[in-house]
Design a protein around this motif. Structure first.
Motif, PDB file in Angstrom:
ATOM      1  N   ILE A 148      41.390  35.248  40.847  1.00 23.30           N
ATOM      2  CA  ILE A 148      41.270  36.092  42.041  1.00 23.30           C
ATOM      3  C   ILE A 148      42.449  37.045  42.091  1.00 23.30           C
ATOM      4  CG2 ILE A 148      41.422  36.131  44.555  1.00 23.30           C
ATOM      5  CD1 ILE A 148      39.560  33.865  44.706  1.00 23.30           C
ATOM      6  N   GLY A 149      42.148  38.287  42.317  1.00 20.26           N
ATOM      7  CA  GLY A 149      43.175  39.299  42.448  1.00 20.26           C
ATOM      8  C   GLY A 149      43.129  39.950  43.817  1.00 20.26           C
ATOM      9  N   TRP A 150      44.287  40.378  44.258  1.00 15.23           N
ATOM     10  CA  TRP A 150      44.384  41.178  45.487  1.00 15.23           C
ATOM     11  C   TRP A 150      44.691  42.622  45.082  1.00 15.23           C
ATOM     12  CZ3 TRP A 150      42.976  40.100  50.289  1.00 15.23           C
ATOM     13  CH2 TRP A 150      42.908  38.759  50.703  1.00 15.23           C
ATOM     14  N   PHE A 151      43.955  43.530  45.696  1.00 18.23           N
ATOM     15  CA  PHE A 151      44.142  44.954  45.460  1.00 18.23           C
ATOM     16  C   PHE A 151      44.281  45.654  46.803  1.00 18.23           C
ATOM     17  CE2 PHE A 151      43.120  45.395  40.933  1.00 18.23           C
ATOM     18  CZ  PHE A 151      42.590  44.157  40.685  1.00 18.23           C
ATOM     19  N   ARG A 152      44.788  46.862  46.757  1.00 20.12           N
ATOM     20  CA  ARG A 152      44.839  47.655  47.979  1.00 20.12           C
ATOM     21  C   ARG A 152      44.547  49.108  47.639  1.00 20.12           C
ATOM     22  NH1 ARG A 152      51.348  47.481  49.439  1.00 20.12           N
ATOM     23  NH2 ARG A 152      52.079  48.779  47.694  1.00 20.12           N
ATOM     24  N   GLN A 153      44.004  49.790  48.631  1.00 24.41           N
ATOM     25  CA  GLN A 153      43.696  51.215  48.445  1.00 24.41           C
ATOM     26  C   GLN A 153      44.023  51.963  49.721  1.00 24.41           C
ATOM     27  OE1 GLN A 153      39.716  52.038  47.034  1.00 24.41           O
ATOM     28  NE2 GLN A 153      40.397  53.976  46.169  1.00 24.41           N
ATOM     29  N   ALA A 154      44.968  52.862  49.592  1.00 26.44           N
ATOM     30  CA  ALA A 154      45.335  53.731  50.706  1.00 26.44           C
ATOM     31  C   ALA A 154      44.495  55.003  50.631  1.00 26.44           C
ATOM     32  CB  ALA A 154      46.821  54.062  50.633  1.00 26.44           C
ATOM     33  N   PRO A 155      44.337  55.694  51.745  1.00 27.12           N
ATOM     34  CA  PRO A 155      43.523  56.928  51.740  1.00 27.12           C
ATOM     35  C   PRO A 155      44.039  57.926  50.712  1.00 27.12           C
ATOM     36  CG  PRO A 155      43.984  56.257  53.980  1.00 27.12           C
ATOM     37  CD  PRO A 155      44.798  55.357  53.101  1.00 27.12           C
ATOM     38  N   GLY A 156      43.117  58.434  49.905  1.00 22.70           N
ATOM     39  CA  GLY A 156      43.470  59.436  48.912  1.00 22.70           C
ATOM     40  C   GLY A 156      44.171  58.907  47.681  1.00 22.70           C
ATOM     41  N   LYS A 157      44.307  57.594  47.585  1.00 21.51           N
ATOM     42  CA  LYS A 157      44.985  57.006  46.431  1.00 21.51           C
ATOM     43  C   LYS A 157      44.056  56.084  45.667  1.00 21.51           C
ATOM     44  CE  LYS A 157      49.696  57.255  48.217  1.00 21.51           C
ATOM     45  NZ  LYS A 157      50.976  56.500  48.398  1.00 21.51           N
ATOM     46  N   GLU A 158      44.433  55.802  44.431  1.00 24.74           N
ATOM     47  CA  GLU A 158      43.641  54.893  43.619  1.00 24.74           C
ATOM     48  C   GLU A 158      43.867  53.452  44.065  1.00 24.74           C
ATOM     49  OE1 GLU A 158      43.470  57.404  39.396  1.00 24.74           O
ATOM     50  OE2 GLU A 158      44.448  55.435  39.488  1.00 24.74           O
ATOM     51  N   ARG A 159      42.889  52.616  43.722  1.00 24.00           N
ATOM     52  CA  ARG A 159      43.027  51.201  44.027  1.00 24.00           C
ATOM     53  C   ARG A 159      44.142  50.613  43.160  1.00 24.00           C
ATOM     54  NH1 ARG A 159      37.656  47.949  45.375  1.00 24.00           N
ATOM     55  NH2 ARG A 159      37.599  49.801  46.705  1.00 24.00           N
ATOM     56  N   GLU A 160      45.003  49.854  43.791  1.00 26.23           N
ATOM     57  CA  GLU A 160      46.216  49.347  43.145  1.00 26.23           C
ATOM     58  C   GLU A 160      46.214  47.823  43.140  1.00 26.23           C
ATOM     59  OE1 GLU A 160      51.052  49.461  44.094  1.00 26.23           O
ATOM     60  OE2 GLU A 160      49.588  49.997  45.629  1.00 26.23           O
ATOM     61  N   GLY A 161      46.471  47.231  41.971  1.00 25.16           N
ATOM     62  CA  GLY A 161      46.576  45.788  41.890  1.00 25.16           C
ATOM     63  C   GLY A 161      47.867  45.299  42.505  1.00 25.16           C
ATOM     64  N   VAL A 162      47.787  44.238  43.304  1.00 22.83           N
ATOM     65  CA  VAL A 162      48.941  43.717  44.021  1.00 22.83           C
ATOM     66  C   VAL A 162      49.380  42.373  43.463  1.00 22.83           C
ATOM     67  CG1 VAL A 162      49.745  42.909  46.266  1.00 22.83           C
ATOM     68  CG2 VAL A 162      48.311  44.952  46.126  1.00 22.83           C
ATOM     69  N   SER A 163      48.420  41.479  43.273  1.00 24.99           N
ATOM     70  CA  SER A 163      48.754  40.148  42.802  1.00 24.99           C
ATOM     71  C   SER A 163      47.491  39.466  42.310  1.00 24.99           C
ATOM     72  CB  SER A 163      49.401  39.334  43.931  1.00 24.99           C
ATOM     73  OG  SER A 163      49.973  38.134  43.441  1.00 24.99           O
ATOM     74  N   TYR A 164      47.659  38.426  41.492  1.00 24.39           N
ATOM     75  CA  TYR A 164      46.498  37.664  41.059  1.00 24.39           C
ATOM     76  C   TYR A 164      46.908  36.211  40.850  1.00 24.39           C
ATOM     77  CZ  TYR A 164      48.139  37.443  36.226  1.00 24.39           C
ATOM     78  OH  TYR A 164      48.874  37.185  35.096  1.00 24.39           O
ATOM     79  N   ILE A 165      45.883  35.348  40.851  1.00 29.25           N
ATOM     80  CA  ILE A 165      46.112  33.938  40.609  1.00 29.25           C
ATOM     81  C   ILE A 165      44.953  33.374  39.813  1.00 29.25           C
ATOM     82  CG2 ILE A 165      45.054  33.248  42.822  1.00 29.25           C
ATOM     83  CD1 ILE A 165      47.204  30.990  42.925  1.00 29.25           C
ATOM     84  N   GLY A 197      58.764  39.992  45.668  1.00 35.76           N
ATOM     85  CA  GLY A 197      59.826  39.584  46.580  1.00 35.76           C
ATOM     86  C   GLY A 197      59.419  39.650  48.037  1.00 35.76           C
ATOM     87  N   ARG A 198      58.343  40.365  48.317  1.00 38.61           N
ATOM     88  CA  ARG A 198      57.838  40.465  49.697  1.00 38.61           C
ATOM     89  C   ARG A 198      56.470  39.832  49.848  1.00 38.61           C
ATOM     90  NH1 ARG A 198      56.650  45.221  51.891  1.00 38.61           N
ATOM     91  NH2 ARG A 198      56.237  46.302  49.921  1.00 38.61           N
ATOM     92  N   PHE A 199      55.644  39.908  48.806  1.00 37.66           N
ATOM     93  CA  PHE A 199      54.282  39.367  48.851  1.00 37.66           C
ATOM     94  C   PHE A 199      54.212  38.123  47.970  1.00 37.66           C
ATOM     95  CE2 PHE A 199      51.728  43.531  49.777  1.00 37.66           C
ATOM     96  CZ  PHE A 199      52.586  43.809  50.829  1.00 37.66           C
ATOM     97  N   THR A 200      53.494  37.110  48.449  1.00 34.66           N
ATOM     98  CA  THR A 200      53.327  35.871  47.700  1.00 34.66           C
ATOM     99  C   THR A 200      51.869  35.449  47.734  1.00 34.66           C
ATOM    100  OG1 THR A 200      55.553  35.152  48.331  1.00 34.66           O
ATOM    101  CG2 THR A 200      54.063  33.482  47.445  1.00 34.66           C
TER     102      THR A 200
END
Length: 132
Positions: free
Chosen positions: A33-50, A65-68
């Motif tokens: 499972i991966g977490w991604f994020r997408q801000a307006p006008g930006k590409e989808r970005e990988g954040v973390s996976y497990i 250091g901020r996201f776990t």
């Protein structure tokens, strides 16, 4: 396979949130499972996976250091704990999943666990807004 995210919301700069992703439909725990994020006008970005079978994780340098990321295999849930949120973290956050064997084959071609191309299954997303 179905993925359902929850836990998004509006927080102030420096605040925290915990996102949850409930997965159903996999016949074993050999999936990623991966977490991604997408801000307006930006590409989808990988954040973390497990990796659910062996607990292996990684987190993008932009949020390290901020996201776990963590998991509760008994409930087929994955969490993303986000601390010290910044306005630039504002985005729609998605969880994505696929079987680990399939992901490994795709990894050979795309080269990164943070690539959206690794995953066939996606949740509907949850909005995270960080106000300054």
């Amino acid at each position: 396979v179905q993925l359902v995210e929850s836990g998004g919301g509006l927080v102030q700069d420096g605040g925290s949130l915990r996102l949850s992703c409930a997965a159903s439909g996999f016949t074993s725990d050999d999936y990623v499972i991966g977490w991604f994020r997408q801000a307006p006008g930006k590409e989808r970005e990988g954040v973390s996976y497990i990796s659910m079978s062996d607990g292996r994780t990684d987190t993008a340098d932009t949020v390290k250091g901020r996201f776990t990321i963590s998991s509760d295999n008994s409930e087929n849930r994955v969490y993303l704990r986000m601390l010290g949120l910044k306005p630039e973290d504002t985005a729609v956050y998605y969880c994505a999943a696929d079987s680990r064997p399939k992901a490994l084959i795709r990894l050979y071609h795309v080269g990164s666990w943070f690539s959206p191309a690794l995953y066939d299954f996606w949740g509907q997303g949850t909005q995270v807004t960080v106000s300054s």
